[in-house]
Design a protein around this motif. Sequence first.
Motif, PDB file in Angstrom:
ATOM      1  N   MET A 218     -26.011  44.018  19.909  1.00  0.00           N
ATOM      2  CA  MET A 218     -25.102  43.335  20.845  1.00  0.00           C
ATOM      3  C   MET A 218     -25.903  42.490  21.831  1.00  0.00           C
ATOM      4  O   MET A 218     -27.043  42.812  22.158  1.00  0.00           O
ATOM      5  N   HIS A 219     -25.269  41.423  22.308  1.00  0.00           N
ATOM      6  CA  HIS A 219     -25.911  40.529  23.278  1.00  0.00           C
ATOM      7  C   HIS A 219     -24.816  39.834  24.074  1.00  0.00           C
ATOM      8  O   HIS A 219     -23.668  39.723  23.595  1.00  0.00           O
ATOM      9  N   PRO A 220     -25.133  39.366  25.289  1.00  0.00           N
ATOM     10  CA  PRO A 220     -24.107  38.643  26.051  1.00  0.00           C
ATOM     11  C   PRO A 220     -23.662  37.414  25.262  1.00  0.00           C
ATOM     12  O   PRO A 220     -24.359  36.995  24.323  1.00  0.00           O
ATOM     13  N   ASP A 221     -22.502  36.870  25.639  1.00  0.00           N
ATOM     14  CA  ASP A 221     -22.038  35.646  24.992  1.00  0.00           C
ATOM     15  C   ASP A 221     -21.651  35.899  23.528  1.00  0.00           C
ATOM     16  O   ASP A 221     -22.087  35.179  22.627  1.00  0.00           O
ATOM     17  N   LEU A 222     -20.837  36.927  23.330  1.00  0.00           N
ATOM     18  CA  LEU A 222     -20.459  37.293  21.958  1.00  0.00           C
ATOM     19  C   LEU A 222     -19.002  37.743  21.914  1.00  0.00           C
ATOM     20  O   LEU A 222     -18.561  38.548  22.737  1.00  0.00           O
ATOM     21  N   HIS A 223     -18.276  37.210  20.943  1.00  0.00           N
ATOM     22  CA  HIS A 223     -16.966  37.783  20.613  1.00  0.00           C
ATOM     23  C   HIS A 223     -16.992  38.249  19.161  1.00  0.00           C
ATOM     24  O   HIS A 223     -17.506  37.544  18.288  1.00  0.00           O
ATOM     25  N   ILE A 224     -16.411  39.430  18.926  1.00  0.00           N
ATOM     26  CA  ILE A 224     -16.300  39.963  17.564  1.00  0.00           C
ATOM     27  C   ILE A 224     -14.836  40.091  17.187  1.00  0.00           C
ATOM     28  O   ILE A 224     -14.054  40.731  17.898  1.00  0.00           O
ATOM     29  N   THR A 225     -14.455  39.487  16.079  1.00  0.00           N
ATOM     30  CA  THR A 225     -13.147  39.749  15.475  1.00  0.00           C
ATOM     31  C   THR A 225     -13.383  40.644  14.271  1.00  0.00           C
ATOM     32  O   THR A 225     -14.002  40.228  13.285  1.00  0.00           O
ATOM     33  N   ALA A 226     -12.916  41.897  14.374  1.00  0.00           N
ATOM     34  CA  ALA A 226     -13.105  42.864  13.280  1.00  0.00           C
ATOM     35  C   ALA A 226     -11.796  42.960  12.523  1.00  0.00           C
ATOM     36  O   ALA A 226     -10.842  43.566  13.017  1.00  0.00           O
ATOM     37  N   MET A 227     -11.743  42.318  11.352  1.00  0.00           N
ATOM     38  CA  MET A 227     -10.466  42.316  10.632  1.00  0.00           C
ATOM     39  C   MET A 227     -10.553  43.040   9.293  1.00  0.00           C
ATOM     40  O   MET A 227      -9.571  43.093   8.564  1.00  0.00           O
ATOM     41  N   GLY A 228     -11.709  43.648   8.984  1.00  0.00           N
ATOM     42  CA  GLY A 228     -11.846  44.315   7.686  1.00  0.00           C
ATOM     43  C   GLY A 228     -11.110  45.642   7.628  1.00  0.00           C
ATOM     44  O   GLY A 228     -10.507  45.986   6.617  1.00  0.00           O
ATOM     45  N   SER A 229     -11.165  46.405   8.714  1.00  0.00           N
ATOM     46  CA  SER A 229     -10.584  47.747   8.680  1.00  0.00           C
ATOM     47  C   SER A 229      -9.083  47.680   8.891  1.00  0.00           C
ATOM     48  O   SER A 229      -8.607  47.324   9.966  1.00  0.00           O
ATOM     49  N   ASP A 230      -8.347  48.018   7.838  1.00  0.00           N
ATOM     50  CA  ASP A 230      -6.884  47.992   7.905  1.00  0.00           C
ATOM     51  C   ASP A 230      -6.311  49.189   7.153  1.00  0.00           C
ATOM     52  O   ASP A 230      -5.148  49.204   6.789  1.00  0.00           O
ATOM     53  N   GLN A 231      -7.172  50.173   6.928  1.00  0.00           N
ATOM     54  CA  GLN A 231      -6.724  51.404   6.274  1.00  0.00           C
ATOM     55  C   GLN A 231      -7.506  52.570   6.863  1.00  0.00           C
ATOM     56  O   GLN A 231      -8.643  52.396   7.296  1.00  0.00           O
ATOM     57  N   GLU A 232      -6.892  53.743   6.818  1.00  0.00           N
ATOM     58  CA  GLU A 232      -7.607  54.952   7.224  1.00  0.00           C
ATOM     59  C   GLU A 232      -8.913  55.047   6.446  1.00  0.00           C
ATOM     60  O   GLU A 232      -8.940  54.857   5.234  1.00  0.00           O
ATOM     61  N   GLY A 233     -10.002  55.338   7.135  1.00  0.00           N
ATOM     62  CA  GLY A 233     -11.282  55.537   6.442  1.00  0.00           C
ATOM     63  C   GLY A 233     -12.170  54.317   6.491  1.00  0.00           C
ATOM     64  O   GLY A 233     -13.366  54.418   6.242  1.00  0.00           O
ATOM     65  N   LYS A 234     -11.599  53.137   6.792  1.00  0.00           N
ATOM     66  CA  LYS A 234     -12.437  51.941   6.883  1.00  0.00           C
ATOM     67  C   LYS A 234     -13.050  51.844   8.281  1.00  0.00           C
ATOM     68  O   LYS A 234     -12.478  52.310   9.262  1.00  0.00           O
ATOM     69  N   ASN A 235     -14.216  51.220   8.354  1.00  0.00           N
ATOM     70  CA  ASN A 235     -14.948  51.128   9.624  1.00  0.00           C
ATOM     71  C   ASN A 235     -16.125  50.168   9.450  1.00  0.00           C
ATOM     72  O   ASN A 235     -16.975  50.377   8.619  1.00  0.00           O
ATOM     73  N   GLU A 236     -16.139  49.102  10.251  1.00  0.00           N
ATOM     74  CA  GLU A 236     -17.220  48.109  10.151  1.00  0.00           C
ATOM     75  C   GLU A 236     -18.184  48.146  11.334  1.00  0.00           C
ATOM     76  O   GLU A 236     -19.336  47.779  11.198  1.00  0.00           O
ATOM     77  N   LEU A 237     -17.672  48.530  12.515  1.00  0.00           N
ATOM     78  CA  LEU A 237     -18.491  48.475  13.726  1.00  0.00           C
ATOM     79  C   LEU A 237     -18.966  49.869  14.113  1.00  0.00           C
ATOM     80  O   LEU A 237     -18.170  50.820  14.106  1.00  0.00           O
ATOM     81  N   ASP A 238     -20.243  49.992  14.486  1.00  0.00           N
ATOM     82  CA  ASP A 238     -20.725  51.190  15.167  1.00  0.00           C
ATOM     83  C   ASP A 238     -19.751  51.449  16.318  1.00  0.00           C
ATOM     84  O   ASP A 238     -19.525  50.569  17.162  1.00  0.00           O
ATOM     85  N   PRO A 239     -19.128  52.641  16.386  1.00  0.00           N
ATOM     86  CA  PRO A 239     -18.089  52.844  17.404  1.00  0.00           C
ATOM     87  C   PRO A 239     -18.597  52.693  18.835  1.00  0.00           C
ATOM     88  O   PRO A 239     -17.798  52.430  19.747  1.00  0.00           O
ATOM     89  N   GLU A 240     -19.918  52.810  19.047  1.00  0.00           N
ATOM     90  CA  GLU A 240     -20.459  52.597  20.397  1.00  0.00           C
ATOM     91  C   GLU A 240     -20.205  51.165  20.876  1.00  0.00           C
ATOM     92  O   GLU A 240     -20.175  50.902  22.089  1.00  0.00           O
ATOM     93  N   ILE A 241     -20.057  50.237  19.926  1.00  0.00           N
ATOM     94  CA  ILE A 241     -19.801  48.839  20.303  1.00  0.00           C
ATOM     95  C   ILE A 241     -18.473  48.733  21.063  1.00  0.00           C
ATOM     96  O   ILE A 241     -18.361  47.994  22.042  1.00  0.00           O
TER      97      ILE A 241
END
Lengths: 332, 332
Positions: A218-241
């Motif tokens: 992660m760094h300043p000046d960043l937007h993330i659109t996470a659109m992959g996870s749309d079902q139970e069990g899916k996960n793209e981002l480290d949850p700490e993010i």
Amino acid sequence: MSHEILIVTERELKSTLHLGRGMNNLVEKAFAALASGNVIMPPIMSMDLPAVNAEVDVKAAFIPGFDHFAIKVSPGFFDNPKLGLPSLNGLMMLLSAKTGMASAVFLDNGYLTDLRTAAAGGVVARHMAPKNVETAGVIGTGVQARLQIIAAHFERPFKKVLVWGRNKDHAEACAKDIAYEIDVEAHAVDSAEQVVKESQLLITTTPSREPLIDADWMHPDLHITAMGSDQEGKNELDPEIVAQADIYVCDRVSQCEKLGELRTALETGNWPTDKTPAELGEIIAGTKPNRTTDASITICDLTGTGAQDTAIANHAFELAHNLDFGTMIKTD
Amino acid sequence: MSHEILIVTERELKSTLHLGRGMNNLVEKAFAALASGNVIMPPIMSMDLPAVNAEVDVKAAFIPGFDHFAIKVSPGFFDNPKLGLPSLNGLMMLLSAKTGMASAVFLDNGYLTDLRTAAAGGVVARHMAPKNVETAGVIGTGVQARLQIIAAHFERPFKKVLVWGRNKDHAEACAKDIAYEIDVEAHAVDSAEQVVKESQLLITTTPSREPLIDADWMHPDLHITAMGSDQEGKNELDPEIVAQADIYVCDRVSQCEKLGELRTALETGNWPTDKTPAELGEIIAGTKPNRTTDASITICDLTGTGAQDTAIANHAFELAHNLDFGTMIKTD
């Protein structure tokens, strides 16, 4: 009384409906309506079919002010590629908001879903990305990797795109398609880390079930659109993010807590269970805090809503009427 | 790969699909499958639309062994009669059980639902009615009042039918239609009580929200099929009837406890919360107790299942292929 229903095909829709500012406006209107609280949107009907490695989702939403409401069937049959068929598919029905009579059936094979999903990313870029995006990054190399970048580019005319996927050939093909489509410099790179570190707008589009994006990147000046996870069990981002971000927004909280990045964040204690995230419609309406400077880190979690389907299906129906396409079938 | 979808209209279905022993067999097969535990049937997706006095239900079921599975949309717009339109309507989609690709769309305006609902009553009569039914009674005067009697008559060739409804003219028209259709003596009578007391097979078909059938009217040698209550708030039978019956059976327990007569029986303490009723499929399979003598009082509570939709839609698709009807539309 005779009852006629308009049948519209994928081919007809592909020749008339495209991504653009107009499509982003349309989907923005759907999210603004969602935030108004007057939309009737039932929980997604989901059929898990492990015996055939498949899942079927049904989405619907009734939005006051729209002449019709949509009900959409989205099957995902994940062994289809072995048969030379796409995994994702589907069709949409459009019913009169006044009488419930079917007005149209869109035999779109998922095309309207592709468009309204990408346009949601466009709306998010419009409202949440830093004002100046030089480089956009995309994780994943499928249809949405291409369409999300195209829809976002209408809102943030970035000069450069970085693509990462597990398969380098696919990533290169994706970069080439993007470069052609929006006439920018686009490259496949060797690591997700490089994509994240060099981008101001990051879009994750994979069906991953393990985080692909590390909180350390992660760094300043960043937007993330996470659109992959749309079902139970899916996960793209480290949850700490999710915990670290200045602003975290859901398309629909009740869906994201079950199907989106929010699910993992809640499970791992990276989001407090007693705190309700903002929804995209509230960001559009300006009723919940958004980024205050370009330096902020923001996230939007997209799981896909029936409201988007109702918006695009109404538009397609109007277009079919104005441009005189589709086949009218007398039912009785 | 090109993808074609068959569009079939109400008119085509009405000229080819009818009630009969065959239709009852088909629906019996669906309930037997449900009892096997291998059917994937999600909870009904329900949209309450109070602003337009309407409700929309979506049902679906995946039954192993069937080539396709159905997803059905059933809108009920209760102000439609003011516009000269029927309240109930709908359409069905049929998807391949192997690939999820849409195979057919039935623009049936609810006709397939009418048939499979009546056939469920036929199946119930086959398995649960006393062996000798001299008189069948029906409460309500709508489409299902007629169709339920026709479907049941294939299983119990009763000689006489009694009809009661709030509107005597409607009841007389209904009796006349039934007399014509199955060539029996049929009368409209002045009270529900008379219908109940003189019948061995009673079918309740109304959208009532207050009990119409009194527990005091019960008598040995009676089966009741209660198919009117299919939404929260509906209720046709005095809940004490459920407590008094020798055998009480649901089409689907998880639905009846929310939408059927079981809901009121549970709320009023007339069914113990820790006791699970038998399902119709278990009665068909012979794995749960059924009536032992003609003297028993039995009840079957029908709320309508996606499994019935999948069974009838598969059959309609096969028929369309064999008889070459429907319009094939190339989608891409």
